[in-house]
Design an enzyme around this catalytic site. Structure first.
Site, PDB file in Angstrom:
ATOM      1  N   ARG A  21       0.844  -1.203   0.000  1.00  0.00           N
ATOM      2  CA  ARG A  21       0.000   0.000   0.000  1.00  0.00           C
ATOM      3  C   ARG A  21       0.878   1.253   0.000  1.00  0.00           C
ATOM      4  O   ARG A  21       2.090   1.169   0.150  1.00  0.00           O
ATOM      5  CB  ARG A  21      -0.978  -0.006   1.180  1.00  0.00           C
ATOM      6  CG  ARG A  21      -0.336  -0.264   2.542  1.00  0.00           C
ATOM      7  CD  ARG A  21      -1.020   0.455   3.652  1.00  0.00           C
ATOM      8  NE  ARG A  21      -0.963   1.879   3.471  1.00  0.00           N
ATOM      9  CZ  ARG A  21       0.105   2.627   3.759  1.00  0.00           C
ATOM     10  NH1 ARG A  21       1.217   2.098   4.231  1.00  0.00           N
ATOM     11  NH2 ARG A  21       0.091   3.940   3.563  1.00  0.00           N
ATOM     12  N   GLY A  22       0.206   2.413  -0.178  1.00  0.00           N
ATOM     13  CA  GLY A  22       0.932   3.675  -0.308  1.00  0.00           C
ATOM     14  C   GLY A  22       1.159   3.912  -1.798  1.00  0.00           C
ATOM     15  O   GLY A  22       1.684   3.028  -2.494  1.00  0.00           O
ATOM     16  N   ALA A  23       0.761   5.090  -2.266  1.00  0.00           N
ATOM     17  CA  ALA A  23       0.759   5.344  -3.714  1.00  0.00           C
ATOM     18  C   ALA A  23       2.117   5.094  -4.384  1.00  0.00           C
ATOM     19  O   ALA A  23       2.171   4.525  -5.479  1.00  0.00           O
ATOM     20  CB  ALA A  23       0.300   6.778  -3.959  1.00  0.00           C
ATOM     21  N   ARG A  63      -6.774  -1.252  -7.342  1.00  0.00           N
ATOM     22  CA  ARG A  63      -7.231  -0.119  -6.520  1.00  0.00           C
ATOM     23  C   ARG A  63      -7.476   1.054  -7.462  1.00  0.00           C
ATOM     24  O   ARG A  63      -6.636   1.346  -8.307  1.00  0.00           O
ATOM     25  CB  ARG A  63      -6.195   0.237  -5.445  1.00  0.00           C
ATOM     26  CG  ARG A  63      -6.067  -0.866  -4.380  1.00  0.00           C
ATOM     27  CD  ARG A  63      -5.338  -0.391  -3.161  1.00  0.00           C
ATOM     28  NE  ARG A  63      -6.126   0.552  -2.375  1.00  0.00           N
ATOM     29  CZ  ARG A  63      -5.611   1.278  -1.378  1.00  0.00           C
ATOM     30  NH1 ARG A  63      -4.328   1.178  -1.085  1.00  0.00           N
ATOM     31  NH2 ARG A  63      -6.365   2.108  -0.697  1.00  0.00           N
ATOM     32  N   CYS A 128      -2.333   9.254   8.529  1.00  0.00           N
ATOM     33  CA  CYS A 128      -2.094   8.028   7.769  1.00  0.00           C
ATOM     34  C   CYS A 128      -0.592   7.690   7.735  1.00  0.00           C
ATOM     35  O   CYS A 128       0.170   8.089   8.630  1.00  0.00           O
ATOM     36  CB  CYS A 128      -2.668   8.164   6.354  1.00  0.00           C
ATOM     37  SG  CYS A 128      -2.793   6.597   5.462  1.00  0.00           S
ATOM     38  N   ASP A 197      -2.430  10.689  -2.858  1.00  0.00           N
ATOM     39  CA  ASP A 197      -2.776   9.557  -3.738  1.00  0.00           C
ATOM     40  C   ASP A 197      -3.030  10.025  -5.148  1.00  0.00           C
ATOM     41  O   ASP A 197      -2.770   9.306  -6.109  1.00  0.00           O
ATOM     42  CB  ASP A 197      -3.979   8.794  -3.184  1.00  0.00           C
ATOM     43  CG  ASP A 197      -3.565   7.983  -1.964  1.00  0.00           C
ATOM     44  OD1 ASP A 197      -3.607   8.538  -0.851  1.00  0.00           O
ATOM     45  OD2 ASP A 197      -3.135   6.828  -2.147  1.00  0.00           O
ATOM     46  N   ASN A 207      -6.440  12.284  -0.911  1.00  0.00           N
ATOM     47  CA  ASN A 207      -5.575  11.541   0.011  1.00  0.00           C
ATOM     48  C   ASN A 207      -6.454  10.826   1.038  1.00  0.00           C
ATOM     49  O   ASN A 207      -7.690  10.952   1.015  1.00  0.00           O
ATOM     50  CB  ASN A 207      -4.588  12.513   0.684  1.00  0.00           C
ATOM     51  CG  ASN A 207      -3.451  11.793   1.376  1.00  0.00           C
ATOM     52  OD1 ASN A 207      -2.790  10.933   0.796  1.00  0.00           O
ATOM     53  ND2 ASN A 207      -3.215  12.119   2.634  1.00  0.00           N
ATOM     54  N   LYS A 208      -5.816  10.091   1.926  1.00  0.00           N
ATOM     55  CA  LYS A 208      -6.528   9.259   2.903  1.00  0.00           C
ATOM     56  C   LYS A 208      -7.702   9.991   3.549  1.00  0.00           C
ATOM     57  O   LYS A 208      -7.583  11.151   3.934  1.00  0.00           O
ATOM     58  CB  LYS A 208      -5.520   8.807   3.975  1.00  0.00           C
ATOM     59  CG  LYS A 208      -6.048   7.870   5.023  1.00  0.00           C
ATOM     60  CD  LYS A 208      -6.674   6.628   4.432  1.00  0.00           C
ATOM     61  CE  LYS A 208      -5.772   5.921   3.460  1.00  0.00           C
ATOM     62  NZ  LYS A 208      -6.523   5.027   2.528  1.00  0.00           N
ATOM     63  N   LYS A 233       2.103  11.245  -9.235  1.00  0.00           N
ATOM     64  CA  LYS A 233       0.798  11.193  -8.560  1.00  0.00           C
ATOM     65  C   LYS A 233      -0.183  12.222  -9.130  1.00  0.00           C
ATOM     66  O   LYS A 233      -1.310  12.342  -8.662  1.00  0.00           O
ATOM     67  CB  LYS A 233       0.988  11.400  -7.055  1.00  0.00           C
ATOM     68  CG  LYS A 233       1.784  10.253  -6.421  1.00  0.00           C
ATOM     69  CD  LYS A 233       2.097  10.485  -4.973  1.00  0.00           C
ATOM     70  CE  LYS A 233       2.928   9.337  -4.425  1.00  0.00           C
ATOM     71  NZ  LYS A 233       3.496   9.625  -3.112  1.00  0.00           N
TER      72      LYS A 233
END
Ligand code: RI2
Length: 323
Positions: A21-23, A63, A128, A197, A207-208, A233
């Site tokens: 996970r994590g862009a 995703r 996050c 993200d 973002n989160k 991104k």
């Protein structure tokens, strides 16, 4: 039809299951998957392009929000597609390696620019877990800056604990708070610094979930709000009016935080449990993006998207870096 290697299926499952996970990490895993797929290919040269497209489709489905994922896929696909069939596999291998290098270089630059932005003494509020943010904070701390970090839990997936662990291991003082205490603690901070993200051409940050609350509280308290955002991104599709899709994940990520008894009661009541995992922060609440091109105001996002990413190639949304 040539079967996809097990390893590719596993990487796809790890991304959708959030084990990867994590862009930034997702973009890297996707480029690695395309590289492995190309290296392991043993079919006929003329069947390589459709094979790689099937790999791409599998990865694209994992995703929907982190734009670095389609940016990685289309960077590689567009370069493969423009090669003649007997050179397509080599082109895919070359493009995957180039993209991996791009991810690494841009991460290093963001960390460099971000650490310069951090003052000698700061209380940094984060939300996050963003590798770009934690690596920047760790670098600034190693450069001798006196830092304290306030990090949220980040419900329901609790990525705040990863931030907490990484920063504590680097000897940085961390204060852990529930998401509901954002507005109380933002006043203690000298800056807010979160990951990204996706960034749209008009400067919105995706973002989160909860990031927009941090930004709003920071705006109200007069605390500068930054986002660490490598140019991979930024969303080329947003320039053509497409919205970035907000991912909704399984409600069990929320009910799983309750005791079995409460979860059962909730389910018994047949309430709808919704789990959106990202939100949108408007550009007027963002002081700047820390990118690999430097620290830029959100109003310049359109320039990043237009001039650096460009738009062309497969289905009109491959990104092209002009060297
Ligand atoms: P880096 C994460 O999403 C967070 O929203 C974080 O800010 C962003 O990716 C960027 O992370 P998730 O994958 O690329 O936890 O900076 O849903 O690591």
């Amino acid at each position: 039809m040539v079967l996809l290697p097990d390893e590719i299926v596993r990487i796809a499952q790890d991304i959708s299951g959030m084990r990867i996970r994590g862009a930034g990490r997702i973009a890297k895993a996707v480029a690695e998957a395309m590289l492995i797929a190309a290296q392991k290919y043993q079919g006929k040269p003329e069947e390589f392009k459709p094979y790689l497209k099937r790999v791409a489709e599998l990865l694209l489905k994992t995703r929907p929000t982190a734009v670095s994922l389609p940016n990685a896929v289309y960077y590689i696909l567009s370069r493969t597609d423009s090669a003649p069939p007997n050179e397509a596999r080599d082109a895919a291998i070359k493009a995957s390696r180039e993209f991996l290098q791009l991810v690494e270089d841009s991460h290093r630059r963001v960390v460099e620019y971000g650490s310069r932005l951090i003052g000698d003494e700061e209380v940094i509020f984060t939300h996050c877990h963003s590798k770009a943010v934690t690596d920047t904070i760790i670098k600034a701390s190693r450069d001798g800056k006196k830092l304290e970090v306030i990090v949220t839990e980040t419900r329901p997936f609790l990525q705040g604990r990863i931030t907490l662990r990484e920063l504590s291991a680097a000897g940085i003082k961390v204060i852990h708070i529930p998401d509901s205490a954002i507005r109380v603690f933002i006043k203690e901070a000298t800056m807010a610094f979160v990951g990204a993200d996706a960034i749209t051409s008009d400067g919105y940050l995706i973002n989160k979930i909860g990031t927009s609350i941090v930004a709003l509280a920071a705006y109200e308290a007069g605390v500068p709000f930054y986002s660490a955002a490598e140019t991979i991104k930024f969303s080329p599709m947003s320039l053509m009016g497409s919205d970035v899709e907000i991912e909704f994940r399984d409600p069990s990520e929320i009910t799983g935080l309750y005791s079995a008894k409460i979860a059962e009661e909730l389910l018994g009541l047949k309430v709808e449990v919704l789990n959106p995992v990202f939100d949108l922060t408007p550009p007027n609440q963002i002081t700047a993006y820390v990118t690999d091109l430097g620290v830029i105001p959100p109003q310049l996002s359109v320039v990043v998207v237009r001039q650096l990413l460009g738009i062309s190639g497969i289905r009109g949304h491959a990104i092209i870096h002009e060297d």
